[in-house]
Design a protein around this motif. Structure first.
Motif, PDB file in Angstrom:
ATOM      1  N   ALA A  38      -0.575   3.912  -8.229  1.00 50.36           N
ATOM      2  CA  ALA A  38      -1.103   3.650  -8.557  1.00 50.36           C
ATOM      3  C   ALA A  38      -2.183   3.466  -9.268  1.00 50.36           C
ATOM      4  CB  ALA A  38      -2.475   3.503  -6.848  1.00 50.36           C
ATOM      5  N   GLY A  39      -2.051   5.042  -9.111  1.00 51.65           N
ATOM      6  CA  GLY A  39      -3.668   6.335 -10.089  1.00 51.65           C
ATOM      7  C   GLY A  39      -2.999   6.583 -11.237  1.00 51.65           C
ATOM      8  N   GLU A  54      -6.075  -4.049  -6.000  1.00 50.60           N
ATOM      9  CA  GLU A  54      -6.765  -5.320  -5.721  1.00 50.60           C
ATOM     10  C   GLU A  54      -5.692  -5.945  -6.810  1.00 50.60           C
ATOM     11  OE1 GLU A  54      -9.744  -8.620  -6.658  1.00 50.60           O
ATOM     12  OE2 GLU A  54     -10.247  -6.634  -6.197  1.00 50.60           O
ATOM     13  N   HIS A  55      -5.282  -5.726  -7.813  1.00 51.58           N
ATOM     14  CA  HIS A  55      -4.675  -6.491  -8.906  1.00 51.58           C
ATOM     15  C   HIS A  55      -2.549  -6.432  -8.954  1.00 51.58           C
ATOM     16  CE1 HIS A  55      -7.203  -7.783 -12.106  1.00 51.58           C
ATOM     17  NE2 HIS A  55      -8.169  -6.183 -11.476  1.00 51.58           N
ATOM     18  N   LEU A  56      -2.519  -4.824  -8.152  1.00 55.46           N
ATOM     19  CA  LEU A  56      -1.026  -4.553  -7.565  1.00 55.46           C
ATOM     20  C   LEU A  56      -1.241  -5.590  -6.057  1.00 55.46           C
ATOM     21  CD1 LEU A  56      -1.363  -0.438  -8.015  1.00 55.46           C
ATOM     22  CD2 LEU A  56      -0.564  -2.042  -9.461  1.00 55.46           C
ATOM     23  N   MET A  64       6.151 -10.409  -8.079  1.00 55.00           N
ATOM     24  CA  MET A  64       6.860  -9.272  -9.287  1.00 55.00           C
ATOM     25  C   MET A  64       6.275  -7.821  -9.121  1.00 55.00           C
ATOM     26  SD  MET A  64       4.713 -12.356 -12.281  1.00 55.00           S
ATOM     27  CE  MET A  64       5.246 -11.080 -13.214  1.00 55.00           C
ATOM     28  N   LEU A  65       5.935  -7.428  -7.990  1.00 54.91           N
ATOM     29  CA  LEU A  65       6.042  -6.175  -8.019  1.00 54.91           C
ATOM     30  C   LEU A  65       6.424  -5.542  -6.715  1.00 54.91           C
ATOM     31  CD1 LEU A  65       2.628  -4.359  -9.264  1.00 54.91           C
ATOM     32  CD2 LEU A  65       4.704  -4.946 -10.630  1.00 54.91           C
ATOM     33  N   THR A  66       7.425  -4.517  -6.045  1.00 52.31           N
ATOM     34  CA  THR A  66       7.634  -4.037  -5.101  1.00 52.31           C
ATOM     35  C   THR A  66       7.004  -2.630  -4.966  1.00 52.31           C
ATOM     36  OG1 THR A  66       9.562  -3.826  -6.308  1.00 52.31           O
ATOM     37  CG2 THR A  66       9.908  -4.948  -5.593  1.00 52.31           C
ATOM     38  N   GLU A  67       6.385  -2.003  -3.668  1.00 53.73           N
ATOM     39  CA  GLU A  67       6.101  -1.157  -4.293  1.00 53.73           C
ATOM     40  C   GLU A  67       6.888  -0.296  -2.509  1.00 53.73           C
ATOM     41  OE1 GLU A  67       1.762  -1.675  -2.080  1.00 53.73           O
ATOM     42  OE2 GLU A  67       2.352  -3.669  -0.806  1.00 53.73           O
ATOM     43  N   GLU A  68       6.260   0.864  -2.823  1.00 56.66           N
ATOM     44  CA  GLU A  68       6.758   1.973  -1.144  1.00 56.66           C
ATOM     45  C   GLU A  68       5.463   2.458  -0.832  1.00 56.66           C
ATOM     46  OE1 GLU A  68       9.422   4.639  -3.422  1.00 56.66           O
ATOM     47  OE2 GLU A  68      10.567   2.843  -3.116  1.00 56.66           O
ATOM     48  N   ARG A  69       5.738   3.631  -0.435  1.00 52.23           N
ATOM     49  CA  ARG A  69       4.778   4.766   0.047  1.00 52.23           C
ATOM     50  C   ARG A  69       5.475   5.965   0.392  1.00 52.23           C
ATOM     51  NH1 ARG A  69      -0.572   3.369   0.457  1.00 52.23           N
ATOM     52  NH2 ARG A  69      -0.696   0.483   0.915  1.00 52.23           N
ATOM     53  N   GLN A  70       5.328   6.642   0.143  1.00 52.62           N
ATOM     54  CA  GLN A  70       5.503   8.496  -0.454  1.00 52.62           C
ATOM     55  C   GLN A  70       4.210   8.905   0.710  1.00 52.62           C
ATOM     56  OE1 GLN A  70       8.315   9.984  -2.657  1.00 52.62           O
ATOM     57  NE2 GLN A  70       9.337   7.904  -2.777  1.00 52.62           N
ATOM     58  N   GLY A  71       4.076   9.177   1.575  1.00 52.10           N
ATOM     59  CA  GLY A  71       3.059  10.511   2.185  1.00 52.10           C
ATOM     60  C   GLY A  71       1.400   9.559   1.723  1.00 52.10           C
ATOM     61  N   ARG A  72       0.815  10.054   0.685  1.00 50.14           N
ATOM     62  CA  ARG A  72      -0.127   9.270   0.445  1.00 50.14           C
ATOM     63  C   ARG A  72      -0.425   8.339  -0.621  1.00 50.14           C
ATOM     64  NH1 ARG A  72      -4.961  14.044  -0.611  1.00 50.14           N
ATOM     65  NH2 ARG A  72      -2.906  14.646  -1.423  1.00 50.14           N
ATOM     66  N   HIS A  73       0.745   9.014  -1.457  1.00 52.38           N
ATOM     67  CA  HIS A  73       1.237   7.932  -2.374  1.00 52.38           C
ATOM     68  C   HIS A  73       1.827   6.447  -2.724  1.00 52.38           C
ATOM     69  CE1 HIS A  73      -0.191  11.754  -5.602  1.00 52.38           C
ATOM     70  NE2 HIS A  73       0.690  11.907  -4.417  1.00 52.38           N
ATOM     71  N   TYR A  75       4.223   3.569  -4.529  1.00 49.08           N
ATOM     72  CA  TYR A  75       4.573   3.695  -5.960  1.00 49.08           C
ATOM     73  C   TYR A  75       4.807   2.237  -6.094  1.00 49.08           C
ATOM     74  CZ  TYR A  75       5.521   8.587  -5.848  1.00 49.08           C
ATOM     75  OH  TYR A  75       5.187  10.016  -6.183  1.00 49.08           O
ATOM     76  N   VAL A  76       4.596   1.802  -7.096  1.00 49.90           N
ATOM     77  CA  VAL A  76       5.477   0.310  -6.980  1.00 49.90           C
ATOM     78  C   VAL A  76       6.885   0.541  -8.386  1.00 49.90           C
ATOM     79  CG1 VAL A  76       3.114  -0.754  -6.799  1.00 49.90           C
ATOM     80  CG2 VAL A  76       3.224  -0.092  -8.925  1.00 49.90           C
ATOM     81  N   ARG A  77       7.084  -0.704  -9.074  1.00 53.51           N
ATOM     82  CA  ARG A  77       7.623  -0.555  -9.514  1.00 53.51           C
ATOM     83  C   ARG A  77       8.124  -2.675 -10.017  1.00 53.51           C
ATOM     84  NH1 ARG A  77      12.533   2.321 -10.270  1.00 53.51           N
ATOM     85  NH2 ARG A  77      12.167   2.905  -8.720  1.00 53.51           N
ATOM     86  N   LEU A  78       8.704  -3.151 -11.129  1.00 54.08           N
ATOM     87  CA  LEU A  78       9.377  -4.866 -11.441  1.00 54.08           C
ATOM     88  C   LEU A  78      10.051  -4.607 -10.256  1.00 54.08           C
ATOM     89  CD1 LEU A  78       9.318  -4.305 -15.294  1.00 54.08           C
ATOM     90  CD2 LEU A  78       7.137  -5.118 -13.638  1.00 54.08           C
ATOM     91  N   ALA A  79       9.841  -6.162 -10.005  1.00 52.65           N
ATOM     92  CA  ALA A  79      10.593  -6.162  -8.164  1.00 52.65           C
ATOM     93  C   ALA A  79      12.194  -5.969  -8.756  1.00 52.65           C
ATOM     94  CB  ALA A  79      10.672  -7.529  -8.286  1.00 52.65           C
ATOM     95  N   ASP A  80      12.155  -6.735  -9.882  1.00 53.34           N
ATOM     96  CA  ASP A  80      14.054  -6.390 -10.737  1.00 53.34           C
ATOM     97  C   ASP A  80      14.265  -7.021 -11.890  1.00 53.34           C
ATOM     98  OD1 ASP A  80      13.667  -9.183 -10.890  1.00 53.34           O
ATOM     99  OD2 ASP A  80      14.458  -9.729  -8.791  1.00 53.34           O
ATOM    100  N   ALA A  81      15.080  -7.238 -12.655  1.00 52.87           N
ATOM    101  CA  ALA A  81      15.351  -7.476 -13.700  1.00 52.87           C
ATOM    102  C   ALA A  81      14.905  -8.832 -14.436  1.00 52.87           C
ATOM    103  CB  ALA A  81      16.888  -7.225 -14.594  1.00 52.87           C
ATOM    104  N   ARG A  82      15.100  -9.735 -13.531  1.00 52.31           N
ATOM    105  CA  ARG A  82      14.753 -10.899 -13.852  1.00 52.31           C
ATOM    106  C   ARG A  82      12.664 -11.241 -14.196  1.00 52.31           C
ATOM    107  NH1 ARG A  82      15.816 -15.423  -8.964  1.00 52.31           N
ATOM    108  NH2 ARG A  82      14.438 -12.715  -7.907  1.00 52.31           N
ATOM    109  N   VAL A  83      12.021 -10.096 -13.554  1.00 53.43           N
ATOM    110  CA  VAL A  83      10.606 -10.090 -13.653  1.00 53.43           C
ATOM    111  C   VAL A  83      10.439  -9.463 -15.229  1.00 53.43           C
ATOM    112  CG1 VAL A  83       8.373  -8.465 -12.938  1.00 53.43           C
ATOM    113  CG2 VAL A  83      10.362 -10.040 -11.400  1.00 53.43           C
ATOM    114  N   ALA A  84      11.227  -8.190 -15.302  1.00 55.30           N
ATOM    115  CA  ALA A  84      11.520  -7.177 -16.622  1.00 55.30           C
ATOM    116  C   ALA A  84      11.932  -8.496 -17.929  1.00 55.30           C
ATOM    117  CB  ALA A  84      12.098  -6.653 -16.439  1.00 55.30           C
ATOM    118  N   GLN A  85      12.841  -9.032 -17.713  1.00 60.38           N
ATOM    119  CA  GLN A  85      13.115 -10.021 -19.061  1.00 60.38           C
ATOM    120  C   GLN A  85      12.427 -11.420 -19.162  1.00 60.38           C
ATOM    121  OE1 GLN A  85      16.702 -12.298 -18.123  1.00 60.38           O
ATOM    122  NE2 GLN A  85      15.918 -14.124 -19.631  1.00 60.38           N
TER     123      GLN A  85
END
Length: 236
Positions: A38-39, A54-56, A64-73, A75-85
């Motif tokens: 997010a940073g 808030e936007h994320l 449109m996005l998926t998220e995961e947490r590792q410690g204090r961080h 992380y987000v990425r596009l949900a899948d190839a369809r969103v990227a397309q």
């Protein structure tokens, strides 16, 4: 009496999600196919971390996005190839000539690198992506008559080159993706993703900095010349 299409509110909701400059900037950045914190996205979009969070949240809730947490961080990425397309196709509708030109030498250099070669979510784009697509087509490995499709010779070429194709994927094996800098389609889908993954994994290509730009290495120029007859000078 007309019956409203039940997809109308869904389409309107999707349009509202994208119709914000900060969220659009995040979606475009995530087209590099990697997970961002997010940073990192806040700095990229030029907004406060609290604003970006808030936007994320809206993009994650909207699928449109998926998220995961590792410690204090976070992380987000596009949900899948369809969103990227979807994001890439929408971005391709805005011609570079319609936008303001680069304001600094750094912006100009970054733009030139992106046009030369980049990743488009999980496949190759820019002049590099077009060169590979054209070479595959010229050799009868790919046809573009009624949409993109690998020929039997093309399937054999991927196998002989050691590029595994996930034939069980729900994604199309080959798909045309409109290149927003070249204004022509490049190869996407399972085959495009596998080729890009192989190019980066074998060192044919390497990333430039932390963005989407990639460059072809000396080993890549030799390999692409031998396998597809691409002129190395065109890849510099």
């Amino acid at each position: 009496m007309t019956t409203r299409d039940p997809r109308a509110p869904l389409l309107a909701g999707l349009a509202r999600l994208i119709a914000d400059e900060t969220r659009a900037a995040c979606l475009l950045a995530l087209l590099d196919g990697r997970a961002w914190t997010a940073g990192e996205l806040a700095r990229h979009a030029g907004v406060a971390a609290s604003t970006l969070s808030e936007h994320l949240g809206k993009l994650v809730a909207g699928g449109m996005l998926t998220e995961e947490r590792q410690g204090r961080h976070r992380y987000v990425r596009l949900a899948d190839a369809r969103v990227a397309q979807l994001v890439e196709d929408l971005a391709a509708q805005v011609a570079p000539a319609d936008a303001a030109g680069p304001r600094t030498l750094r912006e100009s250099s970054a733009g030139a690198a992106m046009a030369r070669g980049r990743t488009c979510y999980d496949h190759l784009a820019g002049r590099l992506g077009i060169a590979v697509t054209d070479a595959l087509t010229a050799r009868g490995l790919l046809v573009q008559d009624t949409g993109f499709a690998l020929t039997d010779a093309g399937l054999g070429w991927f196998a002989d080159t050691g590029i595994a194709l996930d034939r069980g994927s729900r994604r199309p094996l080959a798909r045309a993706c409109l290149d927003w800098t070249e204004r022509r389609p490049h190869l996407a889908g399972v085959a495009g993703a596998a080729l890009c993954r192989h190019a980066l994994g074998t060192g044919w290509c390497e990333r430039v900095g932390s963005g989407r730009a990639v460059r072809v290495t000396a080993a890549g120029r030799r390999a692409l010349g031998e396998l597809l007859g691409i002129d190395g000078a065109a890849l510099r």
